[in-house]
Design a protein around this motif. Structure first.
Motif, PDB file in Angstrom:
ATOM      1  N   GLY B  32      -1.300  60.906  29.602  1.00 56.52           N
ATOM      2  CA  GLY B  32      -0.951  62.020  28.749  1.00 56.52           C
ATOM      3  C   GLY B  32      -0.197  61.601  27.501  1.00 56.52           C
ATOM      4  N   ALA B  33      -0.040  60.342  27.294  1.00 57.07           N
ATOM      5  CA  ALA B  33       0.702  59.910  26.123  1.00 57.07           C
ATOM      6  C   ALA B  33      -0.125  60.128  24.870  1.00 57.07           C
ATOM      7  N   GLY B  34      -1.407  60.013  25.016  1.00 60.31           N
ATOM      8  CA  GLY B  34      -2.254  60.197  23.848  1.00 60.31           C
ATOM      9  C   GLY B  34      -2.173  58.985  22.943  1.00 60.31           C
ATOM     10  N   GLY B  35      -3.236  58.767  22.227  1.00 60.93           N
ATOM     11  CA  GLY B  35      -3.228  57.640  21.305  1.00 60.93           C
ATOM     12  C   GLY B  35      -3.172  56.324  22.056  1.00 60.93           C
ATOM     13  N   ARG B  36      -2.397  55.441  21.516  1.00 63.59           N
ATOM     14  CA  ARG B  36      -2.406  54.092  22.048  1.00 63.59           C
ATOM     15  C   ARG B  36      -1.492  53.958  23.252  1.00 63.59           C
ATOM     16  N   LYS B  37      -2.002  53.324  24.264  1.00 67.22           N
ATOM     17  CA  LYS B  37      -1.169  53.139  25.446  1.00 67.22           C
ATOM     18  C   LYS B  37      -0.609  51.731  25.400  1.00 67.22           C
ATOM     19  N   VAL B  38       0.645  51.681  25.123  1.00 67.89           N
ATOM     20  CA  VAL B  38       1.256  50.356  25.027  1.00 67.89           C
ATOM     21  C   VAL B  38       2.555  50.348  25.820  1.00 67.89           C
ATOM     22  N   ILE B  39       2.935  49.189  26.225  1.00 67.82           N
ATOM     23  CA  ILE B  39       4.270  49.012  26.761  1.00 67.82           C
ATOM     24  C   ILE B  39       4.911  47.855  26.004  1.00 67.82           C
ATOM     25  N   VAL B  40       6.208  47.778  26.124  1.00 68.75           N
ATOM     26  CA  VAL B  40       6.913  46.714  25.417  1.00 68.75           C
ATOM     27  C   VAL B  40       7.539  45.781  26.441  1.00 68.75           C
ATOM     28  N   LEU B  41       7.290  44.526  26.266  1.00 69.17           N
ATOM     29  CA  LEU B  41       7.869  43.510  27.139  1.00 69.17           C
ATOM     30  C   LEU B  41       8.974  42.798  26.375  1.00 69.17           C
ATOM     31  N   LYS B  42      10.073  42.590  27.075  1.00 69.35           N
ATOM     32  CA  LYS B  42      11.194  41.940  26.402  1.00 69.35           C
ATOM     33  C   LYS B  42      11.466  40.611  27.093  1.00 69.35           C
ATOM     34  N   SER B  43      11.408  39.567  26.319  1.00 60.34           N
ATOM     35  CA  SER B  43      11.611  38.241  26.903  1.00 60.34           C
ATOM     36  C   SER B  43      13.092  37.985  27.130  1.00 60.34           C
ATOM     37  N   GLY B  44      13.358  36.879  27.794  1.00 56.94           N
ATOM     38  CA  GLY B  44      14.741  36.533  28.113  1.00 56.94           C
ATOM     39  C   GLY B  44      15.589  36.355  26.868  1.00 56.94           C
ATOM     40  N   ASP B  45      14.972  35.875  25.785  1.00 53.93           N
ATOM     41  CA  ASP B  45      15.737  35.709  24.551  1.00 53.93           C
ATOM     42  C   ASP B  45      15.538  36.879  23.605  1.00 53.93           C
ATOM     43  N   GLU B  46      15.392  38.057  24.199  1.00 58.81           N
ATOM     44  CA  GLU B  46      15.460  39.322  23.460  1.00 58.81           C
ATOM     45  C   GLU B  46      14.330  39.527  22.464  1.00 58.81           C
ATOM     46  N   GLU B  47      13.266  38.810  22.624  1.00 60.30           N
ATOM     47  CA  GLU B  47      12.134  39.076  21.754  1.00 60.30           C
ATOM     48  C   GLU B  47      11.294  40.172  22.401  1.00 60.30           C
ATOM     49  N   GLU B  48      10.737  41.049  21.585  1.00 59.19           N
ATOM     50  CA  GLU B  48       9.964  42.135  22.175  1.00 59.19           C
ATOM     51  C   GLU B  48       8.507  42.017  21.777  1.00 59.19           C
ATOM     52  N   PHE B  49       7.665  42.327  22.710  1.00 57.89           N
ATOM     53  CA  PHE B  49       6.222  42.227  22.479  1.00 57.89           C
ATOM     54  C   PHE B  49       5.568  43.522  22.901  1.00 57.89           C
ATOM     55  N   GLU B  50       4.737  43.984  22.027  1.00 59.65           N
ATOM     56  CA  GLU B  50       3.993  45.191  22.365  1.00 59.65           C
ATOM     57  C   GLU B  50       2.658  44.774  22.989  1.00 59.65           C
ATOM     58  N   VAL B  51       2.405  45.311  24.133  1.00 54.60           N
ATOM     59  CA  VAL B  51       1.190  44.934  24.842  1.00 54.60           C
ATOM     60  C   VAL B  51       0.391  46.174  25.160  1.00 54.60           C
ATOM     61  N   ASP B  52      -0.884  46.061  24.957  1.00 50.29           N
ATOM     62  CA  ASP B  52      -1.754  47.132  25.404  1.00 50.29           C
ATOM     63  C   ASP B  52      -1.554  47.299  26.901  1.00 50.29           C
ATOM     64  N   LEU B  53      -1.402  48.516  27.302  1.00 48.00           N
ATOM     65  CA  LEU B  53      -1.086  48.754  28.703  1.00 48.00           C
ATOM     66  C   LEU B  53      -2.132  48.144  29.627  1.00 48.00           C
ATOM     67  N   LEU B  54      -3.378  48.319  29.247  1.00 46.62           N
ATOM     68  CA  LEU B  54      -4.442  47.816  30.118  1.00 46.62           C
ATOM     69  C   LEU B  54      -4.398  46.294  30.209  1.00 46.62           C
ATOM     70  N   ASP B  55      -3.977  45.666  29.146  1.00 49.31           N
ATOM     71  CA  ASP B  55      -3.852  44.212  29.204  1.00 49.31           C
ATOM     72  C   ASP B  55      -2.727  43.806  30.133  1.00 49.31           C
ATOM     73  N   ALA B  56      -1.646  44.546  30.044  1.00 49.29           N
ATOM     74  CA  ALA B  56      -0.489  44.203  30.881  1.00 49.29           C
ATOM     75  C   ALA B  56      -0.817  44.366  32.350  1.00 49.29           C
ATOM     76  N   MET B  57      -1.774  45.245  32.637  1.00 42.97           N
ATOM     77  CA  MET B  57      -2.109  45.479  34.033  1.00 42.97           C
ATOM     78  C   MET B  57      -2.740  44.266  34.700  1.00 42.97           C
ATOM     79  N   GLN B  58      -3.089  43.272  33.938  1.00 40.67           N
ATOM     80  CA  GLN B  58      -3.609  42.047  34.542  1.00 40.67           C
ATOM     81  C   GLN B  58      -2.583  41.393  35.437  1.00 40.67           C
ATOM     82  N   SER B  59      -1.352  41.612  35.115  1.00 41.36           N
ATOM     83  CA  SER B  59      -0.288  41.032  35.923  1.00 41.36           C
ATOM     84  C   SER B  59       0.058  41.987  37.049  1.00 41.36           C
ATOM     85  N   ARG B  60      -0.013  41.487  38.261  1.00 40.61           N
ATOM     86  CA  ARG B  60       0.326  42.369  39.392  1.00 40.61           C
ATOM     87  C   ARG B  60       1.790  42.768  39.334  1.00 40.61           C
TER      88      ARG B  60
END
Lengths: 653, 203
Positions: B32-60
């Motif tokens: 229901g978010a509409g548009g692009r489904k993304v999540i943001v991953l934050k690395s240990g050194d505070e860098e943030e990465f926007e990932v397509d949700l479906l791509d992120a789902m590759q990781s269990r």
């Protein structure tokens, strides 16, 4: 340098061996380069040794880069246009150029000289509290000391040593701990000082027996300390290993399962953590014991098969000929694209390995596959792949016994082994109904005449899944070839190379039957008398003369138009008289083909060269019967029935 | 799936998740978010990465987290550094539709979430990318292995384990130790026994 060595083995693990063409020099360099062009989706190599006798047609179609032979068919033949052969860079690439940065070596295992303790003991300034204890240990109660050295002292000393190495880890220090602590805290004790101290200690004893006991005790204590320290160091090393290795055991096993068997053994010898992982049956799912020189014997095979247990999926045994030196100079990945000539190689190995067989301990015998059928065939029951190469002492009976245990075999490859074709095929269709790939190459080069038509029928009926059939070096008649080619509905590749009786007539009217056939290899079938492209066969009806007497450029161009997904690499090695192959490789054929994504490399036969010395190439088909003429006929008209079949035919008139 | 094409590749800069604010906490982040489904991953050194949700789902691991509703804000991954995560995110993008895990996804599909996620065979380009991906030095490879292990992404695991196997292939025992920084923890007798056991392999 180091890394290039690491990268080198890639081919081994994927089961692809470096393979030399009959003579690396006989292929022009241009040919070699064209092999590596990324657009190649399918290629055929022509090799002509057409004799001067009339109406003998030799069809040599060798699929490029032996992928036909080693790679799963799907990788190569299916939908060639959409999925070209992945081409690996010829240059070493960024991976090899980037230097390996190694983590600094861990500090050497901690060890302290056992003499330290004694030094402490005899020092005049040492604390009064520690001295009696040491005296007790060393001399006053020798029996107790020896006992301590034998059993409880070792763990105690180990514990003490550990405490000493890990400051602050001491919970409730015992006298021994304090002693060691004090000892280790002592700076600057050299072995010379220790020696003097021990001497003084011994001299301080009155009678000889006491002196002996003092020495005994010293030695035992020293040994105990040394052993404890080493044990401790190993424990630390184990801990270091598990901390620095990034993977949990299950993934380590996954890594190991991708290795060849020898590398697994090497890995197991590196440290105990790897050894534990390497004992997992999954690591031996794909047992590959092939080697260039004989190394393994039946016992090794048996051990590996037993280790794998129910997980055994693939078993490869035997001896490979040594890879050509010139090929091993190339970047390893290019071996994917080298041409493979199994028949020659098998023959070479057959002769080469004879002198090496003196070492009986590393010879495989006919019973090397017995382990598959032991325990009611438990090990063999799930085996998918069985490859056997050049095992002298193997015979049909032993192979058939093994096959009877391999109910789920999908891929059988037997090269250079004295087997009887009929017997082998009988046990294949009796036991291995699922088989998809069957590759048999006779060691007796065309003298095996045992196959009967009935066997062919049975095979066709019992093994409907067969998609790869290679029967090389067997005496195969057209009638049987026809039964086989017509019978298998899923057949994608057929290879009846070096089958002398084959005339080619089995290809008549095949069209509708062999609809999925993609590759046909009839290499060194010297009695191909039929023009298999005649009006009953593949070619167009009115095309006969024009095709025969036209030099190939137009036909190839036409072919490329019809079959843009096909790539053709043709090579006509010359006689030695016309050795300048490279020059001929520069013929203008390439320029005439205007399909940029495809490659045609064409080198002419000696006869072409000889005639083009005097006349234009276009004239040479004009019927001069004294010189053999080589003509391409690429069949573009009647390809509808055999959609994927790529044809090159050499005619001699 | 054109939406993700520009995302992770240019994800070095800090990205704020656009749709996160409008979502109710209970709702799965992507529906229901509409548009692009993304999540943001934050690395240990505070860098943030926007990932397509479906791509992120590759990781269990990420999938579990997303299904537990942790995908709303930036998802902290403290044990991954920025450069490693950047590489991993790029691999996820390239492995979109990889049958190795896409089949698994289809099975867990709910409410048509992955309907446009058809499995497709890895192309030569993807294979080339995979090779390039692991053409790194040993320490970087170890980092990737750790990341693969942590993220439980089958494609990433395959690629990295394959590289590790390649690295160790045909090495002698000493070379393996040196390459992997391992210390011999055998007694001489144990090692001799092991070598004796597989005598053929050490000839």
């Amino acid at each position: 340098m180091g890394l290039s060595m690491h990268r080198e083995p890639r081919r081994t693990r994927s089961g692809i061996r470096p393979w030399a063409p009959r003579s690396a020099l006989s292929f022009p360099s241009r040919f070699a380069t064209s092999l590596f062009l990324p657009q190649i989706s399918y290629a055929v190599l022509l090799r002509s040794n057409v004799s001067r006798s009339t109406s003998v047609m030799v069809l040599h179609v060798i699929p490029l880069c032996r992928s036909t032979y080693r790679l799963p068919i799907g990788c190569f033949y299916r939908a060639p246009a959409q999925e070209p052969i992945p081409v690996l860079p010829l240059s070493s690439g960024p991976s090899t150029s980037s230097p390996t940065r190694l983590r600094p070596r861990p500090p050497p295992p901690f060890a302290f000289p056992p003499s330290l303790l004694l030094f402490c003991h005899t020092r005049p300034s040492s604390q009064a509290t520690s001295t009696p204890a040491m005296e007790a240990l060393v001399s006053k109660r020798p029996c107790c000391a020896s006992e301590a050295a034998r059993s409880p002292a070792a763990p105690a000393a180990a514990a003490a040593a550990e405490v000493a190495m890990v400051p602050g880890a001491s919970g409730n220090p015992k006298p021994t701990d304090q002693l060691l602590e004090a000892l280790l805290g002592e700076p600057g004790c050299s072995s010379a000082e220790v020696e003097i101290s021990v001497e003084r200690l011994v001299e301080s004893r009155v009678c000889d027996s006491e002196k002996d006991r003092a020495i005994d005790g010293t030695v035992r204590l020293g040994e105990a300390l040394l052993a404890a320290a080493k044990r401790c160091a190993r424990r630390l090393a184990t801990r270091h290993n598990s901390a620095s290795w990034p993977l949990p055991p299950d993934l380590t096993i996954k890594v190991f399962s991708m290795l060849d068997t020898q590398s697994v053994c090497h890995a197991a010898a590196t440290c105990s953590m790897f050894n534990k992982c390497a004992n997992d049956p999954l690591c031996y799912a794909n047992v590959d014991l092939t080697s260039v020189v004989p190394k393994v014997n039946n016992a090794v095979v048996c051990t590996m098969v037993q280790r794998a247990g129910q997980n055994l999926r693939s078993l490869k045994l035997g001896i490979w000929p040594s890879p050509n030196a010139s090929l091993s100079m190339e970047p390893s990945r290019s071996s994917y694209y080298t041409l493979r000539n199994p028949i020659d190689a098998a023959l070479i190995s057959w002769n080469e390995k004879k002198p090496r067989q003196g070492k009986e301990s590393s010879v495989l015998t006919r019973s090397c596959l017995l382990c598959l059928s032991m325990d009611g065939g438990a090990a063999g029951s799930l085996l998918r792949t069985l490859h056997l190469y050049n095992i002298d002492k193997m015979d049909s009976a032993a192979l058939c016994t093994a096959l009877s245990a391999c109910q789920s075999l999908l891929d059988l490859e037997v090269v250079g082994i004295h087997i009887e074709l009929r017997q082998t095929l009988e046990s294949v269709y009796t036991h291995c109904h699922l088989i998809e790939r069957l590759f048999l190459e006779s060691s007796r080069n065309g003298r095996d005449d045992s196959l009967k038509s009935a066997t062919c029928f049975d095979l066709v009926h019992s093994c409907p899944n067969l998609s790869f059939l290679a029967l090389r070096g067997f005496k195969l008649h057209d009638q049987k070839a026809r039964i086989l080619v017509k019978g298998f509905r899923k057949l994608k590749l057929v290879d009846f190379s070096t089958s002398y009786p084959i005339t080619g007539s089995f290809l008549r009217n095949l069209g509708g039957c062999a609809s999925v056939l993609e590759v046909l290899v009839l290499r060194d079938c010297l009695h191909l008398k039929e023009d298999i492209s005649n009006k009953d066969g593949l070619a167009a009806e009115e095309d006969w003369y024009r095709r025969c007497y036209n030099i190939s450029n137009l036909l190839i161009a036409q072919l490329m138009e019809e079959r843009p997904d096909m790539c053709l690499v043709a090579d006509f090695p010359t006689d030695e008289r016309f050795a300048d192959v490279d020059q001929m490789a520069d013929s203008d054929v390439n320029s005439e083909i205007s399909v940029p994504s495809q490659v045609i490399s064409l080198t002419s036969d000696s006869s072409l060269l000889s005639s083009s010395d005097s006349s234009d190439t276009s004239d040479q088909g004009s019927g001069n019967d004294d010189t053999p003429e080589i003509t391409f006929a690429a069949f573009v008209d009647n390809l509808d029935d055999m959609d994927f079949l790529a044809w090159i035919v050499i005619l001699n008139h | 799936m054109s939406s993700g094409d520009s995302g992770p590749s240019s994800s070095k800069q800090l990205v704020q998740q656009p749709a996160a604010a409008g979502r109710s906490p209970n709702q799965p982040p992507l529906l229901g978010a509409g548009g692009r489904k993304v999540i943001v991953l934050k690395s240990g050194d505070e860098e943030e990465f926007e990932v397509d949700l479906l791509d992120a789902m590759q990781s269990r691991t990420l999938r579990r987290a997303i299904e537990d509703g942790c995908g709303d804000g930036p998802m902290p991954l403290p044990n991954l550094t920025g450069p490693v995560l950047a590489k991993v995110v790029e691999l996820f993008r390239r492995h979109r539709g990889d049958p190795r895990w896409a089949d698994e996804l289809q099975e867990t599909e709910k409410e048509g979430m992955f309907k446009d996620y058809a499995p497709q065979k890895p192309t030569a380009e993807v294979k080339g990318f995979d090779r390039e991906f692991v053409s790194v030095d040993r320490d970087a490879l170890f980092d990737l292995l750790r990341a693969a292990n942590f993220l439980e992404a089958p494609g990433l695991l395959d690629v990295t384990c394959d590289a590790a196997a390649d690295a160790v292939m045909n090495m002698t025992v000493e070379e393996v130790r040196e390459y992997f920084g391992l210390v011999n923890d055998y007694t001489p007798e144990e090692e001799a026994a092991l070598r004796k056991q597989h005598e053929w392999a050490f000839q």
